[in-house]
Design an enzyme around this catalytic site. Structure first.
Site, PDB file in Angstrom:
ATOM      1  CG  ASP A 279      -2.142   0.880   1.018  1.00  0.00           C
ATOM      2  OD1 ASP A 279      -3.143   0.703   1.711  1.00  0.00           O
ATOM      3  OD2 ASP A 279      -2.083   1.773   0.126  1.00  0.00           O
TER       4      ASP A 279
HETATM    5  C1  GLC Z   1      -4.434   4.382  -0.157  1.00  0.00           C
HETATM    6  C2  GLC Z   1      -5.251   3.193   0.336  1.00  0.00           C
HETATM    7  C3  GLC Z   1      -5.358   2.079  -0.675  1.00  0.00           C
HETATM    8  C4  GLC Z   1      -5.297   2.674  -2.062  1.00  0.00           C
HETATM    9  C5  GLC Z   1      -3.903   3.230  -2.247  1.00  0.00           C
HETATM   10  C6  GLC Z   1      -3.741   3.921  -3.600  1.00  0.00           C
HETATM   11  O1  GLC Z   1      -3.745   4.968   0.896  1.00  0.00           O
HETATM   12  O2  GLC Z   1      -4.899   2.621   1.583  1.00  0.00           O
HETATM   13  O3  GLC Z   1      -6.577   1.398  -0.418  1.00  0.00           O
HETATM   14  O4  GLC Z   1      -5.557   1.690  -3.040  1.00  0.00           O
HETATM   15  O5  GLC Z   1      -3.519   4.112  -1.198  1.00  0.00           O
HETATM   16  O6  GLC Z   1      -4.518   5.081  -3.621  1.00  0.00           O
END
Ligand code: GLC
Length: 728
Positions: A279
């Site tokens: 993430d």
């Molecule tokens: C965000 C979220 C995740 C998302 C990623 C890209 O912080 O935790 O669910 O897909 O970053 O935006």
């Protein structure tokens, strides 16, 4: 003159052969480049183009901030997608196309209900259709890969991200998560109109303490596997191409640094063949967790644990070349990560179709079919919680109706959080939808001034009052400590109640709220979640009876925050004082779960009313005893005792009374949406076999154990029509 194709460029060859050939040709720098996801607008597009030419961009994320769900994001510049792709394909040494990822969580331009609302439909086929429409719109705008479905089981409504998942139950989340994967990917994700899916956030993100997003979680391996892992097992079985590792620290390990979770459980035990992306900044956040010294240490630990691609922090390309040279990482692990990414790109057909047909983009948006699916799914997501004296459905003429409350005219708010590309003006507000649906009716609205709202209610025969949450207090990092309705809404509701005009309350929220005060003051209550682009029309359809409500709660509605966590599939404990079920002994020698609160929830999991009345009778089972590898068929008669057609989500619950580890008092193991006309009956049957009856016990295996099982069929977790069978 056709250039001779290298094996990896030949689509006639098996993917494994293409991956092997390409991997052999790659330099170390090019391998690390494939594990690198950059922000599409990272320090300006010029840098991305330079990196793409050097083969250092495996993927671009079409988002510009970490808080993607709640901040306006960079629009995926259509032409820029092709410009960068042309550099990667034509100017880099090996011409490996770039994979574009974006959060398409519950729709791209046509916004479907928030996933928690979709879950209330208990309708996998429709949820799959919605995902397919989302993929069609997103892929026409350069998106190859969505970071969805979010499969986190949520038992704490304070957590802002409860909006994004399918509620508290693993079986429902598994069924709907697999449906979303099928909708996004289809059978062949290389087909136009499809995108790769990403099951997230692995694993047990919903255990974050206090409902505080990103906080640490503690969870026994037993619960980790039997609750939180189940939806990911279903997504892997559905062929989900990627998995995202979560931010948080579970049982002492940041997930993105957990070899146990990412390699042993996900890849070895579940047999996941796709790739794991971390993430946003989860790799470098291991330093903050106190699990890594610095970026280089974090990069080594993440890759070794099983992260294959790093989202936006660039430590893999910066540090793993040196790490390999000094033996800190294993060359085979590095090649495995690269092979997984390449396999996904071949699976997506990127080498054959790397470019976007920009002429298709606009025409792909807001199609009548997409809007129709959004309206039907929104309609089926609405949960009727109360309908005293059958106030609903409302007649379309003859009465004065006031439409009041802070969300009566809302448009953008109805789409909910995690909306990048939805447009507020696409949404028909509830008041406008009501007018559209009943042109002969006199509707009144009023400014949000209390006196004006009260006067409008006084002058009406019925007041429809739309309350709930702004999306700004739902979604990522938007956790709420006090779950009651915003104070001004309680004041408004009390004032409107005092007018004596019957109230129909519509609750538009991103989480289950303890709405006891609403229940006391409104004659009818419809829980609408954030219902999406067609949500206003769906609410009008139900309020006027053009559609019969059939939604069921995918999450328990607590009486108060003090009861949280409260969920239906709880363990019995040694003194049975949980009190969730009114028909279980709620006390033990007079001990009550709370001295100052009732034990039962406001409404149980699976609850939802209809405009007609369904009855369950005549449960039957085809065998009273089965072997561990056999199946049993249980059925009951469903009857529509009312004067109008309706649909009921029939639910099947199971209890394994004695196990080598304790088992929940009930678990959903089957559901089916059944439509019946007045006085019609249908026998609804469920098959229960190893997949439904097995669980992870302490031997590390998922298996069925012998013993006595209870099984109930009904319209909520409170189903009382039951029988038993034995597994020998
Ligand atoms: C965000 C979220 C995740 C998302 C990623 C890209 O912080 O935790 O669910 O897909 O970053 O935006």
């Amino acid at each position: 003159m056709t250039t001779s194709r290298l094996p990896y460029q030949d689509p006639r060859l098996p993917t494994a052969e293409r991956v092997r050939d390409l991997l052999e040709r790659m330099t170390l720098s090019e391998k690390l480049g494939q594990l690198n996801q950059v922000r599409a607008d990272q320090a300006g597009v010029a840098l991305v183009r330079t990196q793409a030419k050097a083969g250092l961009v495996g993927s671009r994320i079409l988002a510009s901030t970490a808080f993607a769900g709640n901040e306006a994001q960079l629009v995926a510049e259509l032409e820029e997608n092709n410009t960068v792709q042309r550099i990667a394909c034509d100017e880099s040494r090996l011409g490996i196309p770039i994979l574009n990822g974006r959060d398409v969580i519950h729709g791209y331009r046509t916004i479907f209900p928030i996933p928690l609302g979709q879950a209330a439909s208990f309708d996998p086929e429709l949820v799959e259709q919605a995902a397919k429409h989302a993929a069609a719109e997103a892929s026409a705008h350069g998106v190859h890969w969505t970071f969805a479905p979010m499969l986190d089981i949520a038992r704490d409504p304070r957590w802002g991200r409860i909006i994004e998942g399918c509620g508290e139950d693993a079986y429902l989340t598994s069924a709907l998560g697999a449906a979303m994967v099928r909708g996004f990917q289809g059978v062949d994700p290389s087909e136009p109109g499809r995108v790769l899916a990403c099951a997230k956030h692995f694993l047990a993100y919903g255990t974050s303490e206090g409902g505080r997003d990103y906080a640490s979680g503690e969870c026994s391996d037993h619960t980790l596997r039997n609750v939180y892992l189940e939806p990911f097992r279903a997504a892997v079985r559905a062929g989900c191409a990627t998995v995202m590792s979560a931010f948080h620290n579970i049982n002492g390990e940041p997930v993105s640094g957990s070899h146990y979770l990412l390699t042993r459980v996900l890849k070895d035990e579940l047999g996941f063949q796709g790739f794991v992306i971390s993430d946003w900044a989860a790799v470098t956040e291991m330093i903050v967790h106190g699990a890594a010294e610095n970026d280089a240490d974090a990069a080594v630990k993440a890759l070794t644990a099983g992260v294959d691609m790093e989202m936006v922090t660039g430590t893999f390309v910066a540090h793993l070349e040196a790490a390999l040279a000094n033996g800190q990482i294993d060359a085979a692990r590095l090649d495995d990560a690269v092979a997984r990414v390449l396999r996904a790109k071949f699976q997506k057909g990127l080498f054959e179709r790397p470019y976007l047909d920009t002429t298709r983009a606009t025409s792909s948006l807001l199609s009548p079919a997409a809007r129709a699916t959004a309206r039907t799914l929104a309609t089926r997501s609405l949960v009727l919680l109360k309908n005293q004296d059958s106030l609903l459905p409302l007649a379309k003429e003859g009465r004065r109706i006031a439409v009041l409350g802070p969300l009566a005219s809302a448009q953008g708010e109805l789409m909910g959080s995690w909306v990048f590309d939805g447009v507020a003006s696409d949404v028909t507000s509830i008041v406008d939808a009501l007018g559209e649906s009943a042109p002969k009716l006199k509707f009144s609205t009023a400014p949000l001034m209390l006196d004006a709202q009260v006067q409008a209610a006084q002058r009406a025969d019925v007041a429809i009052v739309v309350l709930g949450e702004s999306p700004l207090r739902t979604g990522e990092a938007n956790n709420i400590a006090d779950l009651s309705l915003p104070r001004d809404q309680e004041v408004l509701l009390e004032a409107l109640y005092r007018t004596g005009t019957p109230i129909v309350a519509v609750i538009a929220a991103g989480r289950p709220l303890p709405i006891g005060s609403v229940l006391e003051r409104a004659q009818a209550v419809l829980y609408a979640w954030h219902p999406g682009t067609e949500g206003g029309r769906a609410i009008a359809d139900v309020l006027f009876g053009d559609a019969c409500p059939s939604g069921k709660l995918p999450v328990t509605l607590a009486r108060s925050l003090g009861q949280v966590p409260i969920f239906y599939n709880h363990k019995n404990g040694g003194r049975a004082v949980n009190g969730y079920y009114p028909f279980f002994a709620p006390t033990h020698h007079g001990i009550r779960p709370y001295l100052d609160e009732l034990a039962t929830p406001l409404f149980p999991f699976g609850f939802g009313l209809s405009y007609t009345r369904f009855g369950y009778s005549d449960i039957s089972i085809d065998r009273s005893e089965i072997a561990r590898d056999e199946r049993v068929k249980v059925s009951a008669l469903l009857t529509n005792h009312g004067e109008r057609s309706g649909a009921e989500v029939v639910q099947c619950y199971v209890r394994d009374y004695v196990g080598s580890v304790t088992r929940p008092v009930r678990e959903l193991k089957g559901f089916r949406r059944v439509e019946l006309g007045p006085a019609e009956s249908a026998r609804v049957e469920f098959e229960l076999g190893p997949d439904e009856l097995a669980f992870w016990n302490n031997s590390g295996k998922r298996e069925v154990e012998p013993g006595r099982f209870g099984v109930w069929i009904g319209g909520s977790a409170y189903a009382e029509l039951g029988t038993e069978f034995q597994v020998r």
